[in-house]
Write a protein that holds these residues in place. Structure first.
Motif, PDB file in Angstrom:
ATOM      1  N   ARG C  88       0.805  -1.230   0.000  1.00 41.00           N
ATOM      2  CA  ARG C  88       0.000   0.000   0.000  1.00 41.00           C
ATOM      3  C   ARG C  88       0.828   1.265   0.000  1.00 41.00           C
ATOM      4  O   ARG C  88       0.297   2.357   0.129  1.00 41.00           O
ATOM      5  CB  ARG C  88      -0.916   0.012   1.248  1.00 41.00           C
ATOM      6  CG  ARG C  88      -2.104  -0.878   1.138  1.00 41.00           C
ATOM      7  CD  ARG C  88      -3.099  -0.338   0.116  1.00 41.00           C
ATOM      8  NE  ARG C  88      -4.053  -1.349  -0.265  1.00 41.00           N
ATOM      9  CZ  ARG C  88      -5.078  -1.740   0.508  1.00 41.00           C
ATOM     10  NH1 ARG C  88      -5.277  -1.200   1.688  1.00 41.00           N
ATOM     11  NH2 ARG C  88      -5.885  -2.685   0.096  1.00 41.00           N
ATOM     12  N   GLY C 125     -10.544   8.462   1.909  1.00 41.12           N
ATOM     13  CA  GLY C 125     -11.411   7.848   0.910  1.00 41.12           C
ATOM     14  C   GLY C 125     -12.845   7.653   1.373  1.00 41.12           C
ATOM     15  O   GLY C 125     -13.676   7.185   0.600  1.00 41.12           O
ATOM     16  N   TYR C 126     -13.138   8.010   2.629  1.00 41.14           N
ATOM     17  CA  TYR C 126     -14.490   7.789   3.140  1.00 41.14           C
ATOM     18  C   TYR C 126     -15.192   9.094   3.495  1.00 41.14           C
ATOM     19  O   TYR C 126     -14.569  10.029   4.014  1.00 41.14           O
ATOM     20  CB  TYR C 126     -14.458   6.893   4.386  1.00 41.14           C
ATOM     21  CG  TYR C 126     -14.216   5.458   4.019  1.00 41.14           C
ATOM     22  CD1 TYR C 126     -15.279   4.607   3.729  1.00 41.14           C
ATOM     23  CD2 TYR C 126     -12.919   4.963   3.903  1.00 41.14           C
ATOM     24  CE1 TYR C 126     -15.061   3.299   3.348  1.00 41.14           C
ATOM     25  CE2 TYR C 126     -12.683   3.659   3.516  1.00 41.14           C
ATOM     26  CZ  TYR C 126     -13.770   2.836   3.241  1.00 41.14           C
ATOM     27  OH  TYR C 126     -13.556   1.538   2.861  1.00 41.14           O
ATOM     28  N   ASP C 130     -20.835   7.123   3.964  1.00 40.20           N
ATOM     29  CA  ASP C 130     -20.315   5.809   3.568  1.00 40.20           C
ATOM     30  C   ASP C 130     -20.338   4.834   4.743  1.00 40.20           C
ATOM     31  O   ASP C 130     -20.264   5.234   5.907  1.00 40.20           O
ATOM     32  CB  ASP C 130     -18.863   5.949   3.075  1.00 40.20           C
ATOM     33  CG  ASP C 130     -18.764   6.769   1.810  1.00 40.20           C
ATOM     34  OD1 ASP C 130     -19.712   6.713   1.004  1.00 40.20           O
ATOM     35  OD2 ASP C 130     -17.753   7.472   1.632  1.00 40.20           O
ATOM     36  N   TYR C 157      -9.440  -6.094   0.229  1.00 43.86           N
ATOM     37  CA  TYR C 157     -10.086  -4.830   0.614  1.00 43.86           C
ATOM     38  C   TYR C 157      -9.196  -3.666   0.184  1.00 43.86           C
ATOM     39  O   TYR C 157      -8.536  -3.052   1.023  1.00 43.86           O
ATOM     40  CB  TYR C 157     -10.330  -4.801   2.120  1.00 43.86           C
ATOM     41  CG  TYR C 157     -11.362  -5.795   2.580  1.00 43.86           C
ATOM     42  CD1 TYR C 157     -12.683  -5.411   2.785  1.00 43.86           C
ATOM     43  CD2 TYR C 157     -11.027  -7.131   2.806  1.00 43.86           C
ATOM     44  CE1 TYR C 157     -13.645  -6.322   3.207  1.00 43.86           C
ATOM     45  CE2 TYR C 157     -11.975  -8.054   3.217  1.00 43.86           C
ATOM     46  CZ  TYR C 157     -13.283  -7.642   3.418  1.00 43.86           C
ATOM     47  OH  TYR C 157     -14.232  -8.542   3.824  1.00 43.86           O
ATOM     48  N   SER C 159      -9.594  -0.664  -0.439  1.00 43.17           N
ATOM     49  CA  SER C 159      -9.787   0.695   0.078  1.00 43.17           C
ATOM     50  C   SER C 159      -9.592   0.784   1.584  1.00 43.17           C
ATOM     51  O   SER C 159      -9.753   1.850   2.165  1.00 43.17           O
ATOM     52  CB  SER C 159     -11.179   1.210  -0.303  1.00 43.17           C
ATOM     53  OG  SER C 159     -12.161   0.446   0.360  1.00 43.17           O
ATOM     54  N   THR C 160      -9.216  -0.297   2.245  1.00 41.01           N
ATOM     55  CA  THR C 160      -9.061  -0.220   3.695  1.00 41.01           C
ATOM     56  C   THR C 160      -7.688   0.329   4.066  1.00 41.01           C
ATOM     57  O   THR C 160      -6.710   0.149   3.321  1.00 41.01           O
ATOM     58  CB  THR C 160      -9.260  -1.600   4.369  1.00 41.01           C
ATOM     59  OG1 THR C 160      -9.432  -1.377   5.773  1.00 41.01           O
ATOM     60  CG2 THR C 160      -8.064  -2.517   4.163  1.00 41.01           C
ATOM     61  N   SER C 161      -7.646   1.031   5.201  1.00 40.83           N
ATOM     62  CA  SER C 161      -6.373   1.473   5.779  1.00 40.83           C
ATOM     63  C   SER C 161      -6.128   0.772   7.107  1.00 40.83           C
ATOM     64  O   SER C 161      -5.304   1.228   7.915  1.00 40.83           O
ATOM     65  CB  SER C 161      -6.386   2.990   5.985  1.00 40.83           C
ATOM     66  OG  SER C 161      -6.467   3.663   4.752  1.00 40.83           O
TER      67      SER C 161
END
Lengths: 209, 209, 209, 209
Positions: C88, C125-126, C130, C157, C159-161
């Motif tokens: 990432r 991103g959220y 959402d 996933y 888009s997860t951090s």
């Protein structure tokens, strides 16, 4: 000695702010210094006081010395502090707005009662097997109007070192500032324990194994 | 070395006060220093001690050195601390009055048991899949009267590094002060986890996916 | 730059200890410094580290520089930290043993999900409306055995951090240390909010007014 | 004066971080300084700001002075802060993401209401027997879009010193920074009290003895 006492009050007030006892300018502490009592001003941020902000009052409440800032008045708790000092020979009195002290007054009627907890031993005159009782008095619109009810509770409960005030907090004292602080920490633990025990469905008064 | 140990005890006690383990003069810590053990005085504010307040005792409990202040006595926990030191070769013992340690003793009968939590791995000899068991002994009116029950629990549970005391707190040890502190923090986490899991209706002993 | 990064890691670790994320030597943080990564040693008290205790590792995990103390080993989290860095492009990774992160994994099956909370906006991103989803992977007996499951979750996933580890804690990252810390604080808030909402009987996924 | 105000904002922000009000770069504070208002930058770690990071804006929101770092923008709360300053002559406004403020918005519909708690007296214009009402407005995707709803709530509730934002937090103000901070601490206590009372099954609006 008064200089040291003034610094000590500021130091303790910062500790009490960290414990959540004196947020929103509420709560406070006074320490007896010979025939006088050092008290903080009313309505100030307790964690940001300096020694020069303190008042000295006589045992009858008369102001002996005052800070240079003329806008300051002695703590509204002063008449209540003096009840414990004059009726119980307290060397220091702590007034806490702790959430747990307040919540404890919602769980009991006229008396908080708890037994069989080690921290009860931290309260002068009580052992592990004793039931610790703390009288609860009703709150009033003005803090000074609590004085009569506080005196009445002190006289009716000769072995207590604290009086809870419904939906408000607690007054705690001891023969000197160390014992008053120790009492305040032990009572705080016991009020919190009662709330936690209630949430877990465990009675606060031990009924036997 | 003793000078460093004395300072270290004061430093750790301030940390433990911040964690809520030693309020109201309760709880404490001792650290072994060769053939001696450095212990704090009884009944003092643990977050306000200085190195000069410390006692040094021998492994049989005899006082070797004492502070200048003649009013001070060695911690009432000393005989309990020595049990873990002599029976388990502990290098340090921590006694905590943590609310969660106390509450954990209300949720279990004679043994606290929890499994499948990562923090169990912080306890010497335990892995993630193991069930961590901590014996619970009943409290007594005087702290020194706990010594026999503590010894009995230590002998019956040879793999434990802690003994809970009902409605009181916990004794935790390790081979040196770092391991004792790490143990104390891991046990604290696990006691709190048990209370939180009980509130959420989740069993503390994992029964499988 | 490495000197500053080493000091920063020590400073942040003290903050995280105060937040309850790294007690019992658990949890940790790494920060990327060019083509290297600065990581703390394994099994040490995170709030008492000094810059000289740090390791520098390459992006493939090879140790580049090590502390003088030969007993120290790089954090067991290193292989996990490198997954977020390499997959990432994370500039920093935080591993927290927060009680709320652990408790959140007990309330959800394979995915933590929450919506309509302002703090969701703190996650890159959220937006407020959402549903934030965080994958939950099962814990393993050894920390290094988590690496494959973590990589799998990161890939599934995109888009997860963060990735939660059941009955253990959470790994959180960001493009630099500020964003990683901000993410960690926002996720911590959201995990706690989920626990508090569950206690109050309020669904974590908003179903409309 | 602006230099002092800038330092004060940094100092207060560190205190608020310790209270959990401004984690994850959320929340903030502004202080009026004559005809200008000192505000922090948007999206920065509130506990790590320095005086040189501050903006000065006019009462219409125009930027008067800005920090040297060109990447910084004034807090997104600025248009909201100005509503309380211009409509209520506030001297300082605090925006908190406190968990309890957020949770309180989940327990009430369009108005938070609580009565008969001593800490209510800390809110300007309210006595112990009064029911304290705080309007709750719905959250929006972007912080600046809250301005109209905030203005509407301020106009509809002329005696309030706070507006709650659903699933978000609270805006609190006072005639100067001391009164704003005192208000914020009292509201925080009252939001938490409501959550604790709900858990204990006690109504937040007193119905008589």
């Amino acid at each position: 000695m008064a200089d040291d006492v003034r610094s000590l009050i500021c130091d303790l007030a910062r500790t009490f702010y960290g414990l959540g006892w004196v947020s929103g300018t509420g709560g406070g502490i006074c320490i007896r210094d010979g025939e006088h009592v050092v008290v903080a001003p009313s309505g100030v941020q307790k964690e940001r006081m300096s020694p020069g902000d303190m008042f000295t009052i006589a045992l009858d409440g008369a102001v002996v010395t005052r800070p240079a800032n003329e806008k300051l008045h002695p703590s509204e708790c002063s008449s209540l502090f003096l009840k414990a000092i004059n009726l119980r020979n307290a060397g220091a009195v702590i007034h806490s707005h702790s959430m747990y002290a307040m919540a404890a007054t919602l769980l009991f009627d006229s008396e908080f009662a708890i037994s069989h907890l080690e921290m009860i031993k931290g309260i002068q005159g009580y052992g592990y097997h004793d039931t610790l009782v703390v009288p609860i008095i009703d709150n009033t619109a003005r803090e000074c109007d609590l004085a009569d009810a506080l005196e009445d509770a002190i006289l009716r409960y000769p072995s207590t070192s604290a009086v809870l005030v419904r939906r408000h907090g607690v007054y705690v004292w001891g023969s000197d500032w160390v014992r008053a602080k120790t009492h305040a920490e032990c009572y705080e633990y016991l009020f919190r324990a009662a709330v936690e025990m209630r949430r877990l469905g465990i009675p606060t008064r031990f009924e036997g194994a």
